[in-house]
Scaffold this active site. Structure first.
Site, mmCIF file in Angstrom:
data_model
loop_
_atom_site.group_PDB
_atom_site.id
_atom_site.type_symbol
_atom_site.label_atom_id
_atom_site.label_comp_id
_atom_site.label_asym_id
_atom_site.label_seq_id
_atom_site.Cartn_x
_atom_site.Cartn_y
_atom_site.Cartn_z
ATOM 1 N N ARG A 133 0.736 -0.979 -0.079
ATOM 2 C CA ARG A 133 -0.031 -0.044 0.001
ATOM 3 C C ARG A 133 0.988 1.192 -0.143
ATOM 4 O O ARG A 133 1.734 1.360 0.605
ATOM 5 C CB ARG A 133 -0.749 0.095 1.201
ATOM 6 C CG ARG A 133 -2.021 1.021 1.167
ATOM 7 C CD ARG A 133 -2.789 1.136 2.579
ATOM 8 N NE ARG A 133 -2.265 2.244 3.338
ATOM 9 C CZ ARG A 133 -2.529 2.783 4.699
ATOM 10 N NH1 ARG A 133 -3.711 2.188 5.072
ATOM 11 N NH2 ARG A 133 -2.114 3.735 5.176
ATOM 12 N N TYR A 193 -2.828 12.209 6.985
ATOM 13 C CA TYR A 193 -2.911 10.987 7.812
ATOM 14 C C TYR A 193 -2.115 9.854 7.676
ATOM 15 O O TYR A 193 -1.921 9.298 6.468
ATOM 16 C CB TYR A 193 -4.555 10.690 7.509
ATOM 17 C CG TYR A 193 -4.929 9.621 8.521
ATOM 18 C CD1 TYR A 193 -5.636 9.698 9.874
ATOM 19 C CD2 TYR A 193 -4.885 8.251 8.224
ATOM 20 C CE1 TYR A 193 -5.951 8.912 10.887
ATOM 21 C CE2 TYR A 193 -5.402 7.338 9.118
ATOM 22 C CZ TYR A 193 -5.833 7.708 10.231
ATOM 23 O OH TYR A 193 -6.396 6.618 11.221
ATOM 24 N N ASP A 237 -5.085 3.908 0.062
ATOM 25 C CA ASP A 237 -6.433 4.210 1.083
ATOM 26 C C ASP A 237 -6.758 5.555 0.984
ATOM 27 O O ASP A 237 -5.666 6.390 1.282
ATOM 28 C CB ASP A 237 -5.791 3.739 2.439
ATOM 29 C CG ASP A 237 -6.768 3.636 3.463
ATOM 30 O OD1 ASP A 237 -8.026 4.170 3.241
ATOM 31 O OD2 ASP A 237 -6.608 3.050 4.376
ATOM 32 N N HIS A 249 -9.059 6.833 2.914
ATOM 33 C CA HIS A 249 -9.539 6.882 4.275
ATOM 34 C C HIS A 249 -11.034 7.856 4.350
ATOM 35 O O HIS A 249 -10.857 8.872 5.240
ATOM 36 C CB HIS A 249 -8.163 7.719 4.766
ATOM 37 C CG HIS A 249 -7.367 6.939 5.284
ATOM 38 N ND1 HIS A 249 -7.215 5.914 6.176
ATOM 39 C CD2 HIS A 249 -5.908 7.121 4.656
ATOM 40 C CE1 HIS A 249 -5.894 5.480 6.239
ATOM 41 N NE2 HIS A 249 -5.128 6.105 5.579
ATOM 42 N N GLU A 251 -9.017 2.011 -1.288
ATOM 43 C CA GLU A 251 -9.658 1.411 0.129
ATOM 44 C C GLU A 251 -10.484 2.716 0.563
ATOM 45 O O GLU A 251 -10.002 3.929 0.288
ATOM 46 C CB GLU A 251 -8.614 1.050 0.672
ATOM 47 C CG GLU A 251 -9.179 0.833 2.371
ATOM 48 C CD GLU A 251 -7.890 0.453 3.155
ATOM 49 O OE1 GLU A 251 -7.003 -0.361 2.666
ATOM 50 O OE2 GLU A 251 -7.875 0.539 4.589
ATOM 51 N N GLU A 298 -13.030 -1.589 7.097
ATOM 52 C CA GLU A 298 -12.433 -1.609 8.802
ATOM 53 C C GLU A 298 -13.199 -0.917 9.842
ATOM 54 O O GLU A 298 -12.878 -1.273 10.917
ATOM 55 C CB GLU A 298 -10.988 -0.837 8.390
ATOM 56 C CG GLU A 298 -11.101 0.599 8.155
ATOM 57 C CD GLU A 298 -9.668 1.338 8.004
ATOM 58 O OE1 GLU A 298 -9.037 0.560 7.220
ATOM 59 O OE2 GLU A 298 -9.212 2.371 8.696
ATOM 60 N N ARG A 304 -13.259 -5.613 4.137
ATOM 61 C CA ARG A 304 -12.134 -5.437 5.180
ATOM 62 C C ARG A 304 -12.604 -5.512 6.590
ATOM 63 O O ARG A 304 -11.692 -4.772 7.351
ATOM 64 C CB ARG A 304 -11.416 -3.982 4.738
ATOM 65 C CG ARG A 304 -10.421 -4.294 3.643
ATOM 66 C CD ARG A 304 -9.615 -2.975 3.163
ATOM 67 N NE ARG A 304 -9.222 -2.041 4.353
ATOM 68 C CZ ARG A 304 -8.333 -2.430 5.014
ATOM 69 N NH1 ARG A 304 -7.808 -3.570 4.834
ATOM 70 N NH2 ARG A 304 -7.909 -1.618 6.149
ATOM 71 N N GLU A 358 -3.722 -7.209 5.640
ATOM 72 C CA GLU A 358 -3.078 -6.138 5.805
ATOM 73 C C GLU A 358 -2.049 -6.681 7.131
ATOM 74 O O GLU A 358 -2.421 -7.144 7.739
ATOM 75 C CB GLU A 358 -3.862 -5.107 6.235
ATOM 76 C CG GLU A 358 -2.912 -3.818 6.667
ATOM 77 C CD GLU A 358 -4.192 -2.512 7.082
ATOM 78 O OE1 GLU A 358 -4.994 -2.795 7.196
ATOM 79 O OE2 GLU A 358 -3.415 -1.387 7.095
ATOM 80 N N TRP A 398 -11.324 12.159 8.617
ATOM 81 C CA TRP A 398 -9.979 11.616 9.001
ATOM 82 C C TRP A 398 -8.909 12.453 8.411
ATOM 83 O O TRP A 398 -8.724 12.724 7.235
ATOM 84 C CB TRP A 398 -9.711 10.241 8.543
ATOM 85 C CG TRP A 398 -10.818 9.186 9.470
ATOM 86 C CD1 TRP A 398 -10.248 8.920 10.677
ATOM 87 C CD2 TRP A 398 -11.696 8.683 9.127
ATOM 88 N NE1 TRP A 398 -11.065 8.015 11.173
ATOM 89 C CE2 TRP A 398 -12.345 7.980 10.285
ATOM 90 C CE3 TRP A 398 -12.664 8.698 8.180
ATOM 91 C CZ2 TRP A 398 -13.588 7.139 10.397
ATOM 92 C CZ3 TRP A 398 -13.990 8.061 7.978
ATOM 93 C CH2 TRP A 398 -14.206 7.195 9.374
HETATM 94 O O1 EZ4 Z 1 -6.794 4.328 10.143
HETATM 95 O O2 EZ4 Z 1 -5.958 1.275 11.951
HETATM 96 O O3 EZ4 Z 1 -6.017 0.648 6.434
HETATM 97 N N1 EZ4 Z 1 -5.676 1.114 7.600
HETATM 98 C C1 EZ4 Z 1 -5.866 2.282 8.180
HETATM 99 C C2 EZ4 Z 1 -5.636 2.244 9.608
HETATM 100 C C3 EZ4 Z 1 -6.733 2.933 10.345
HETATM 101 C C4 EZ4 Z 1 -6.147 2.847 11.935
HETATM 102 C C5 EZ4 Z 1 -7.454 3.302 12.786
HETATM 103 O O4 EZ4 Z 1 -7.197 2.965 14.001
HETATM 104 O O5 EZ4 Z 1 -6.793 2.843 7.676
HETATM 105 O O6 EZ4 Z 1 -4.780 3.157 9.538
HETATM 106 CO CO CO Z 2 -7.663 1.932 5.859
#
Ligand code: EZ4
Ligand code: CO
Length: 402
Positions: free
Chosen positions: A147, A159, A210, A212, A236, A262, A283, A339, A402
């Site tokens: 990733r 982030y 990702d 987010h 993601e 997630e 996920r 992951e 986020w």
């Molecule tokens: O933001 O586990 O794919 N992984 C992520 C992680 C999550 C954290 C949150 O607790 O997006 O970094």
């Molecule tokens: Co994620």
């Protein structure tokens, strides 16, 4: 056999973890992860005050019945706190059942469906050049999937992108930190990152990214289209998924595969995403989606609809969760990717475990149960430290996510 005790252990060997340890009258014990990043004490209190009293005296062999009792018996169903608590109990009971049977848990789940669990590693750096160096580090270590996250020009912190590529820790200060986010700047940058990664590492390396949950469906559709030439394994969390049908719009516009889940805690959070074939990877994780029993239920539903697993496995999911995930991953027919972020040395010492990484795969321990434990004396040396996940504001000050 009867459950005679259940201890809730909160420890912070670099980051916070909540672990449930169930004890039986025959001396067998089982462990389950109950960590909910930034909300650890809520789950610990839920377990101590509402779950442990229900467990005492029960037969640990009755995993499904106990799951149903905790889910239906609370009246208040679902939610991350409740489902993480149920997950910890369920995981610990599977651990005990494995020890009773003298078998690793994956054997109780139907045995091996593959030789090893393919994992993806994390390359994250502020600049694209440093991200490429980080991808190379992982490829050299044997990873088959990576990733890639980078900083965004014109923005400050991003982030999950830290100064040291070997650490990944979005939760930091006791109260939520605030960063600045710009979707236009992000959308303009990401395709160029993957153009370089693909050009440098060739067609075989599996690449992931990702978002987010920061985009709207039409923004995500545009990003998915722009990334198509680079053949991602998945994009993601392109948008928040409370509105499951929002994914229809993304799906109409791009063939970039989608992964989400997630933050989900039950099959109800992904039912429409799965049955309408709006995603490619689900996920959900052992710890946040009701344990081994419920996670397998989600993956079975996914299997009917050509959706594969891609369980969350960031470092805030403890080695207990990772061990449990590997038993599920090894046994199900529709495994996709797992992951994997190695834990710190302090965390690994608190949670002695037998799983191992080799050649891009993780392999669960072959010993009875999950093959992981908690060293309670060592855990006691690392007291809880409040840490929160950050939030984003747009450049005009509007709270984003986020
Ligand atoms: O933001 O586990 O794919 N992984 C992520 C992680 C999550 C954290 C949150 O607790 O997006 O970094
Ligand atoms: Co994620």
């Amino acid at each position: 056999m009867r459950i005679t005790g259940a201890r809730v252990i909160v420890t912070c060997p670099g980051r916070n973890f909540v672990t449930l340890k169930i004890v039986t009258d025959e001396g067998l014990t089982g462990v389950g992860d109950a960590t909910l990043n930034g909300r650890e004490q809520a789950v610990a209190a839920y377990l101590e005050q509402h779950v442990v009293p229900v467990l005492l005296g029960r037969d640990p062999a009755r995993i499904e019945d106990t799951w149903q009792a905790l889910y239906k018996g609370a009246y208040w169903r679902r939610g991350p706190v409740t489902m993480s608590a149920i997950a910890a109990v369920d995981t610990a009971l599977w651990d005990i059942k494995g020890k009773v049977a003298g078998l690793p848990v994956y054997q109780l789940l139907g045995g091996r469906s593959r030789d090893g669990v393919t994992v993806y590693g994390h390359a994250a750096a502020e600049t694209v050049d440093d991200a490429l160096t980080d991808v190379a580090r992982l490829v050299d270590a044997g990873y088959r999937a990576v990733r890639v996250q980078t900083g965004v020009p014109g923005l400050g912190t991003t982030y999950g992108v830290s100064a040291d590529p070997r650490t990944y820790e979005p939760a930091g200060s006791a109260l939520p930190a605030e960063a600045v986010w710009s979707t236009p700047r992000y959308l303009a940058h990401v395709p160029a990152v993957f153009a370089r990664v693909r050009a440098e590492f060739g067609p075989d390396l599996r690449l992931l990214h990702d978002a987010h949950h920061r985009l709207t469906p039409i923004e995500a559709a545009a990003l998915g289209r722009d990334l198509e030439p680079y053949r991602l394994t998945w994009l993601e969390d392109p948008v928040p998924a409370e509105l499951q049908e929002g994914y229809r719009l993304i799906r109409q516009h791009t063939t970039t595969p989608l992964a989400v889940g997630e933050v989900f805690n039950s099959i109800w959070d992904c039912r429409r995403l799965i049955t309408e074939q709006l995603i490619d990877y689900i996920r959900t994780s052992v710890v946040h989606a009701g344990g081994i029993s419920h996670l397998r239920r989600i993956f079975d539903l996914a299997n009917l609809y050509h959706v594969r697993s891609g369980s969350h496995g960031a470092t805030d999911l403890s080695p207990v969760c990772l061990a449990a995930a590997l038993h599920v991953d090894l046994s199900i027919p529709n495994f996709g990717l797992q992951e994997y972020m190695p834990h710190s040395a302090e965390t690994d010492a608190v949670f002695p475990h037998g799983y191992r990484f080799a050649g891009g795969y993780l392999h669960p321990a072959e010993e009875p149960g999950l093959g992981v434990d908690i060293d309670e004396d060592l855990a006691a040396r690392y007291p809880y430290r409040p840490a929160s996940l950050p939030v984003n504001r747009l450049e005009d000050g509007t709270l984003h996510s986020w």
